[in-house]
Design an enzyme around this catalytic site. Structure first.
Site, mmCIF file in Angstrom:
data_model
loop_
_atom_site.group_PDB
_atom_site.id
_atom_site.type_symbol
_atom_site.label_atom_id
_atom_site.label_comp_id
_atom_site.label_asym_id
_atom_site.label_seq_id
_atom_site.Cartn_x
_atom_site.Cartn_y
_atom_site.Cartn_z
ATOM 1 N N ARG A 30 90.980 38.973 10.430
ATOM 2 C CA ARG A 30 90.156 39.849 9.582
ATOM 3 C C ARG A 30 89.622 41.023 10.403
ATOM 4 N NH1 ARG A 30 86.674 40.501 12.662
ATOM 5 N NH2 ARG A 30 84.856 39.247 13.133
ATOM 6 N N HIS A 80 76.519 41.232 12.186
ATOM 7 C CA HIS A 80 75.321 40.481 12.587
ATOM 8 C C HIS A 80 74.376 40.293 11.401
ATOM 9 C CE1 HIS A 80 76.396 40.179 16.810
ATOM 10 N NE2 HIS A 80 76.918 41.390 16.671
ATOM 11 N N GLY A 105 90.844 37.956 21.557
ATOM 12 C CA GLY A 105 89.674 38.572 22.192
ATOM 13 C C GLY A 105 89.460 40.016 21.774
ATOM 14 N N GLY A 123 88.216 40.798 18.598
ATOM 15 C CA GLY A 123 87.264 40.872 17.492
ATOM 16 C C GLY A 123 87.962 40.885 16.140
ATOM 17 N N SER A 149 89.234 38.018 14.851
ATOM 18 C CA SER A 149 89.156 36.619 14.396
ATOM 19 C C SER A 149 90.432 35.819 14.634
ATOM 20 C CB SER A 149 88.770 36.550 12.920
ATOM 21 O OG SER A 149 87.447 36.961 12.776
ATOM 22 N N SER A 150 91.011 35.987 15.814
ATOM 23 C CA SER A 150 92.191 35.168 16.115
ATOM 24 C C SER A 150 91.825 33.688 16.131
ATOM 25 C CB SER A 150 92.802 35.588 17.453
ATOM 26 O OG SER A 150 91.840 35.466 18.487
ATOM 27 N N ASP A 200 83.766 34.870 9.510
ATOM 28 C CA ASP A 200 85.193 34.943 9.850
ATOM 29 C C ASP A 200 85.976 33.836 9.154
ATOM 30 O OD1 ASP A 200 84.096 36.839 11.476
ATOM 31 O OD2 ASP A 200 84.305 35.678 13.325
ATOM 32 N N TYR A 252 75.709 37.252 22.425
ATOM 33 C CA TYR A 252 75.722 36.920 20.991
ATOM 34 C C TYR A 252 74.620 35.911 20.656
ATOM 35 C CZ TYR A 252 77.475 35.500 16.383
ATOM 36 O OH TYR A 252 77.582 35.223 15.029
HETATM 37 C C1 GLA Z 1 81.446 37.179 15.175
HETATM 38 C C2 GLA Z 1 80.955 35.909 14.468
HETATM 39 C C3 GLA Z 1 80.582 36.198 13.024
HETATM 40 C C4 GLA Z 1 79.643 37.385 12.902
HETATM 41 C C5 GLA Z 1 80.175 38.564 13.715
HETATM 42 C C6 GLA Z 1 79.198 39.713 13.746
HETATM 43 O O1 GLA Z 1 82.666 37.594 14.616
HETATM 44 O O2 GLA Z 1 81.949 34.914 14.502
HETATM 45 O O3 GLA Z 1 80.019 35.055 12.438
HETATM 46 O O4 GLA Z 1 78.335 37.038 13.276
HETATM 47 O O5 GLA Z 1 80.481 38.203 15.048
HETATM 48 O O6 GLA Z 1 79.047 40.226 12.479
#
Ligand code: GLA
Length: 356
Positions: free
Chosen positions: A24, A31, A119, A121, A123-124, A165, A214
């Site tokens: 995605r 956040h 890595g 961002g 969502s792998s 995600d 995070y």
């Molecule tokens: C990561 C986390 C999500 C979300 C984003 C920031 O992808 O897995 O749950 O908090 O950061 O929006």
């Protein structure tokens, strides 16, 4: 004379399972998920395919393209985060966590192939978790699937990620992004207008959330919400109730970001792409200044992208601390070959599914 009963045909000897989950990109709303707010992620046409052939052993053995060592997990493994987080090889912790949660009836061998960068961002890991759970025979409606895979992510990495995600890769519908309200997990698809291009550009810095602030940001949000309730439900005027200036900035990001998500959806739906782009760029500024999760490379990429003719807006996407920038633009406005880092034109995709 009655006919003798027929002997049923045998089941196929090789009940191979195949499942696919997209990754995605988050168009806007970062956040906000763990603050009960709003987000608009979009499942993309990059993802993970898992094939699995059950056998009569008690071990799940998965190999992954690009990983020298397979992950081998006993199907009786207990779901103990400490055990999972210290298992080797490190990439196999996701496999261990999913096996321990979905408890397949038998072992077997399988393979993981992904077109997603790791890595970045995108969502792998959520994509791997959901595709693997499906291939191992775990079928559940999207919220249960997402919660199960979120628990796997927590156990495998120790990072207290939200639900965005895993939920979008499970529940997305083709043709749009998924507006999720994390106060009640209600969702609806917001169409991506024909002819709008979504482009993702890597900043060149791989990020791993377990070595990032995070968890610290999440704790700051919790501290800021003390006595006020979830930040995603607050209005800008409530921020005066937060005495600490840093906590107030964190909360201001969440409160203003939820409004930007609402306005962004309205702008997409009325075809006001210039306004949608402005909101994305404002979101980046808020993530950089109030939430402090940007990097100089991400900031430079945003400045560069919005200076191009035909680009409406750009922002970091996902947690930040590295990874990618997402941009919306007129078709062809962004030349992917002009970057020294990887870049993709992505299309909306449907959520995870079992393949024939
Ligand atoms: C990561 C986390 C999500 C979300 C984003 C920031 O992808 O897995 O749950 O908090 O950061 O929006």
């Amino acid at each position: 004379m009655p006919e003798p009963p027929r002997i049923p045909e045998e089941h196929p000897a090789d009940p191979i399972a195949r499942a696919y989950s997209p990754g995605r990109v988050n168009l806007i709303g970062d956040h906000t998920d763990y603050n009960g707010g709003l987000a608009l992620p979009m499942a993309v046409d990059l993802g993970t395919t898992v094939t699995f052939t059950p056998d009569s052993t008690f071990r799940v053995v998965m190999s992954s393209a690009g990983e020298p060592e397979p992950a081998e997990v006993d199907i009786h493994l207990r779901f103990e985060p400490e055990l999972i987080r210290t298992s080797t090889p490190a990439w196999g912790r996701y496999v261990a966590a999913i096996v321990a949660l979905v408890r397949p009836f038998t072992g077997g061998r399988g393979r993981i192939d992904s077109t997603l960068p790791v890595g970045a961002g995108l969502s792998s890991s959520a994509s791997l978790e959901v595709a693997l759970a499906l291939a191992l025979g775990f079928h559940a409606e999207p919220i249960t699937m997402a919660r199960t895979c979120q628990s796997a992510e927590h156990a495998a990495t120790g990072v207290p990620c939200g639900l965005m995600d895993q939920l979008v890769v499970s529940a997305a519908e083709d043709g749009g992004a998924l507006l999720i309200d994390f106060s009640d997990l209600s969702r609806r698809t917001v169409a991506i207008p024909e002819g709008l291009e979504v482009v993702v550009v890597h900043s060149g810095h791989r990020r791993s959330l377990d070595h990032s602030p995070y968890a610290a940001r999440r704790a700051e949000c919790e501290a800021a919400s003390y006595g006020l309730g979830p930040l995603g439900h607050l209005r800008p005027e409530d921020l005066v109730g937060i005495a600490d200036p840093q906590l107030r900035s964190r909360a201001r990001h969440v409160v203003t970001e939820c409004d930007r998500v609402r306005w962004f959806c309205a702008a997409l739906e009325t075809g006001d792409l210039a306004e949608a782009g402005r909101l994305m760029t404002a979101s980046h500024r808020s993530l950089a200044e109030d939430f402090e999760v940007s990097t100089p490379a991400l900031d430079d990429l945003v400045v560069h992208l919005v200076s191009l003719e035909g680009v409406y807006g750009a922002r970091l996407t996902g947690a930040g601390f590295g990874g990618c920038v997402v941009s919306i633009a007129e078709p062809g406005a962004i030349d992917l070959t002009a970057f020294s880092t990887p870049a993709w034109r992505v299309r909306p995709s449907a959520g995870a599914r079992v393949l024939a």
